[in-house]
Enzyme design. Structure first.
Site, mmCIF file in Angstrom:
data_model
loop_
_atom_site.group_PDB
_atom_site.id
_atom_site.type_symbol
_atom_site.label_atom_id
_atom_site.label_comp_id
_atom_site.label_asym_id
_atom_site.label_seq_id
_atom_site.Cartn_x
_atom_site.Cartn_y
_atom_site.Cartn_z
ATOM 1 N N GLU A 183 0.838 -1.197 0.000
ATOM 2 C CA GLU A 183 0.000 0.000 0.000
ATOM 3 C C GLU A 183 0.881 1.258 0.000
ATOM 4 O O GLU A 183 0.638 2.204 -0.742
ATOM 5 C CB GLU A 183 -0.938 -0.018 1.228
ATOM 6 N N ALA A 239 -7.928 3.069 8.815
ATOM 7 C CA ALA A 239 -7.407 2.069 9.751
ATOM 8 C C ALA A 239 -5.882 1.960 9.764
ATOM 9 O O ALA A 239 -5.317 1.432 10.709
ATOM 10 C CB ALA A 239 -8.013 0.697 9.421
HETATM 11 O O1 LIG Z 1 -6.768 2.787 3.785
HETATM 12 P P1 LIG Z 1 -7.697 2.354 4.883
HETATM 13 O O2 LIG Z 1 -7.084 2.515 6.226
HETATM 14 O O3 LIG Z 1 -8.303 1.026 4.634
HETATM 15 O O4 LIG Z 1 -8.904 3.404 4.897
HETATM 16 P P2 LIG Z 1 -9.779 3.996 3.733
HETATM 17 O O5 LIG Z 1 -9.259 3.593 2.394
HETATM 18 O O6 LIG Z 1 -11.191 3.718 4.006
HETATM 19 O O7 LIG Z 1 -9.470 5.525 3.930
HETATM 20 P P3 LIG Z 1 -9.786 6.767 3.017
HETATM 21 O O8 LIG Z 1 -8.507 7.263 2.493
HETATM 22 O O9 LIG Z 1 -10.890 6.532 2.082
HETATM 23 O O10 LIG Z 1 -10.321 7.774 4.124
HETATM 24 C C1 LIG Z 1 -9.526 8.066 5.207
HETATM 25 C C2 LIG Z 1 -10.357 8.573 6.318
HETATM 26 O O11 LIG Z 1 -10.874 9.837 5.974
HETATM 27 C C3 LIG Z 1 -12.243 9.883 6.293
HETATM 28 N N1 LIG Z 1 -12.867 10.879 5.413
HETATM 29 C C4 LIG Z 1 -13.287 10.735 4.138
HETATM 30 N N2 LIG Z 1 -13.764 11.895 3.672
HETATM 31 C C5 LIG Z 1 -13.624 12.791 4.662
HETATM 32 C C6 LIG Z 1 -13.918 14.167 4.802
HETATM 33 O O12 LIG Z 1 -14.466 14.870 3.830
HETATM 34 N N3 LIG Z 1 -13.616 14.769 5.965
HETATM 35 C C7 LIG Z 1 -13.059 14.088 6.962
HETATM 36 N N4 LIG Z 1 -12.755 12.800 6.915
HETATM 37 C C8 LIG Z 1 -13.036 12.157 5.773
HETATM 38 C C9 LIG Z 1 -12.729 8.478 6.146
HETATM 39 O O13 LIG Z 1 -13.873 8.273 6.942
HETATM 40 C C10 LIG Z 1 -11.534 7.725 6.698
HETATM 41 O O14 LIG Z 1 -11.592 7.705 8.100
#
Ligand SMILES: O=P(O)(O)OP(=O)(O)OP(=O)(O)OC[C@H]1O[C@@H](n2cnc3c(O)ncnc32)[C@H](O)[C@@H]1O
Length: 522
Positions: A199, A229
């Site tokens: 990743e 996560a």
């Molecule tokens: O890589 P992993 O850890 O599996 O996680 P993910 O793929 O789900 O992680 P993302 O990059 O999609 O999102 C990272 C975090 O940002 C949050 N997130 C997404 N959009 C957001 C926003 O507009 N404001 C704040 N947080 C946000 C989301 O809920 C996740 O906790």
């Protein structure tokens, strides 16, 4: 009157300008032939054939090298993250398969609902959740390309955690998503969990590929990825040869350059799991309520102990004899929040020459960094993406945000998801703590970080690097480039043709007419 001169343009061999002899009445054909051998049928035919041949030569060169109407190829990657799944469609010119820097994101689709790991108790729903975006993908990729378009699904930290916790459930979820994806018209290449190292490394490849740094062999940009996560840090450091910590080393040969990449993924240090870790620290004694400095004053929420501790990141710390729920009351204090957040990191033990945290080796930071995913979402909301402002100013602004009453925050941002809104004080504080206390960015090096969402229209993240790798689209050696670009080739052919024509005309010099009168230059 000049009856002996032809009423035709001909070339002045010195000036290469058409000249027109001063004549008013055309001579007869027999007069012409008699007086001017230039007009013998043979020379006229040779001239006409010469001109036609040169025009044909230039036309063929231009047509042959004319850029063909572009045909595109496509690739689809599903990023099955812990918080949600996103589908990315990439496209590139068909003839540039194994060439450079031409893959672009054409479209993205956010899958409705949570990440696939949340469907552990209803795996079929994980497959169903992908259907809408797969339908959308069918519209974006031309139908005749469907069968040859590779489709990949990569799962990250959410599925890593589920697999640790309950591998049977994780397999069922994969079974369901595979079934859906196999039914699609695309060429499904499989679904798998990416390691944290992959990743991190593919995120680094994406950033540097989109910035054209790999092809040109420029200094590379480090990649900072904050998920829900897990979080990844990846960069090239002159001081890192992999010997001190092999686990953190990934080597690449790309476009003829060797890279020894340092990368580390911290499972449980994505922003959602980091919040769980922080709350776990605050609820070790199993209280009924806590005063939380990481949430705005006036914010209140009732949280369930079982839900909070339902993650392998914190499950072993669940307090005994705790009530079912606890009340979280925000008191909005950045300094105190930072103290609480620091507790989730272990800065004390390190068996290497230098560490980031939790005893993980990290070489000296080097070069510029791109920080994406939640780094960008959070800092963008807080208006803190400008890293040319000092770190002290950033902290002061965040301090003001944390101290803002919750009622005012909700009033000012009625359209923002309440879950995100409530967590921005915590998330901003966590990001600054992770970057400075965790990764050792200082007031001086903080400005080396750029918070980014997209690069040249494509989202920063691991998916593009993953697809480029699986489709062998980044060659190990620099590709051979044609000696001349298209325009250069056509210009040279045209100039050569003109030169040939001039030489041909000059070679006919003995046949040129001798004009007794001075021709008038037009
Ligand atoms: O890589 P992993 O850890 O599996 O996680 P993910 O793929 O789900 O992680 P993302 O990059 O999609 O999102 C990272 C975090 O940002 C949050 N997130 C997404 N959009 C957001 C926003 O507009 N404001 C704040 N947080 C946000 C989301 O809920 C996740 O906790």
């Amino acid at each position: 009157m000049c009856p002996h001169l032809p009423p035709l343009f001909f070339f002045n061999p010195t000036l290469l300008l058409p000249v027109w002899p001063v004549c008013f009445f055309p001579p007869t054909l027999s007069e012409m032939k008699e007086k001017n051998p230039w007009h013998t049928p043979v020379t006229i035919i040779i001239s006409v054939i010469g001109v036609i041949a040169i025009v044909a030569l230039v036309t063929v060169a231009v047509l042959q090298n004319r850029p063909l109407p572009k045909k595109y190829k496509y690739g689809i990657v599903l990023d099955a993250g812990s918080s949600h799944t996103a589908l990315y469609i990439y496209e590139w010119p068909a003839e540039k398969d194994n060439n450079t820097g031409r893959v672009q994101q054409k479209h993205s689709c956010k899958v409705k609902g949570p990440g696939i790991s949340s469907y552990a108790s209803a795996p079929l729903k994980a497959g169903e959740s992908l259907r809408e975006c797969m339908q959308e993908a069918k519209q974006w990729v031309p139908e005749k390309r469907h069968h040859e378009t590779p489709l990949y699904l990569g799962a990250t930290a959410g599925m890593r955690l589920l697999n640790m916790e309950n591998s049977a459930a994780s397999e069922k979820v994969f079974g369901a998503v595979e079934e859906t994806l196999q039914k699609s018209p695309f060429s499904f290449q499989g679904a798998r969990i990416l390691s944290g190292q992959e990743e991190g490394a593919f995120g680094w490849v994406t950033v540097n590929y989109l910035d054209d740094r790999l092809k040109q062999g420029l200094e590379t940009t480090g990649a900072l990825d904050l998920g829900g996560a897990s979080t990844q840090i990846s960069f090239v450091s002159d001081q890192f040869d992999g010997s001190e910590s092999l686990n953190n080393s990934v080597t690449f040969r790309l476009y003829g350059n060797d890279y020894n990449l340092y990368t580390h993924s911290f499972l449980c240090y994505g922003k959602d799991q980091a919040l769980r870790l922080t709350l776990a620290h605050q609820t070790q004694s199993g209280p009924e309520s806590i005063l939380d400095p990481c949430f705005n004053t006036g914010y209140t929420s009732t949280r369930n102990y079982s839900v909070l501790y339902d993650s392998p990141c914190v499950s072993d710390r669940k307090p005994q004899n705790a009530p079912q729920t606890f009340t979280q009351q925000g008191v909005g204090n950045f300094q105190e929040c930072q103290e609480v957040v620091k507790k989730i990191f272990n800065f004390t033990h390190c068996k290497y020459t230098r560490c980031s945290f939790n005893g993980v080796f990290q070489p000296l930071l080097q070069g510029p960094f791109g920080a994406f995913s939640a780094y960008y979402f959070v800092m963008n909301f807080l208006n803190l993406t400008d890293t040319s402002i000092s770190l002290d100013t950033v902290k002061a602004k965040l301090e003001r945000y944390c101290a803002t009453p919750w009622s005012q925050v909700t009033q000012q941002h009625p359209d923002t998801k309440v879950k995100y809104l409530a967590e921005y004080c915590f998330s901003g504080t966590y990001i600054l703590t992770l970057l400075t206390n965790g990764y050792n960015f200082t007031s001086e090096t903080y400005s080396d970080i750029k918070f980014i969402k997209k690069i040249k229209g494509s989202d920063a993240g691991w998916t593009l690097g993953y697809m480029l790798n699986l489709t062998n689209m980044i060659p190990a050696e620099a590709p051979d480039t044609p000696p001349l670009p298209h325009a250069g080739y056509v210009s040279i052919v045209t100039v050569m043709a003109l030169l040939l024509f001039i030489l041909f005309i000059i070679s006919l010099r003995p046949l040129w007419p001798r004009c007794s009168k001075q021709p008038q230059i037009i």
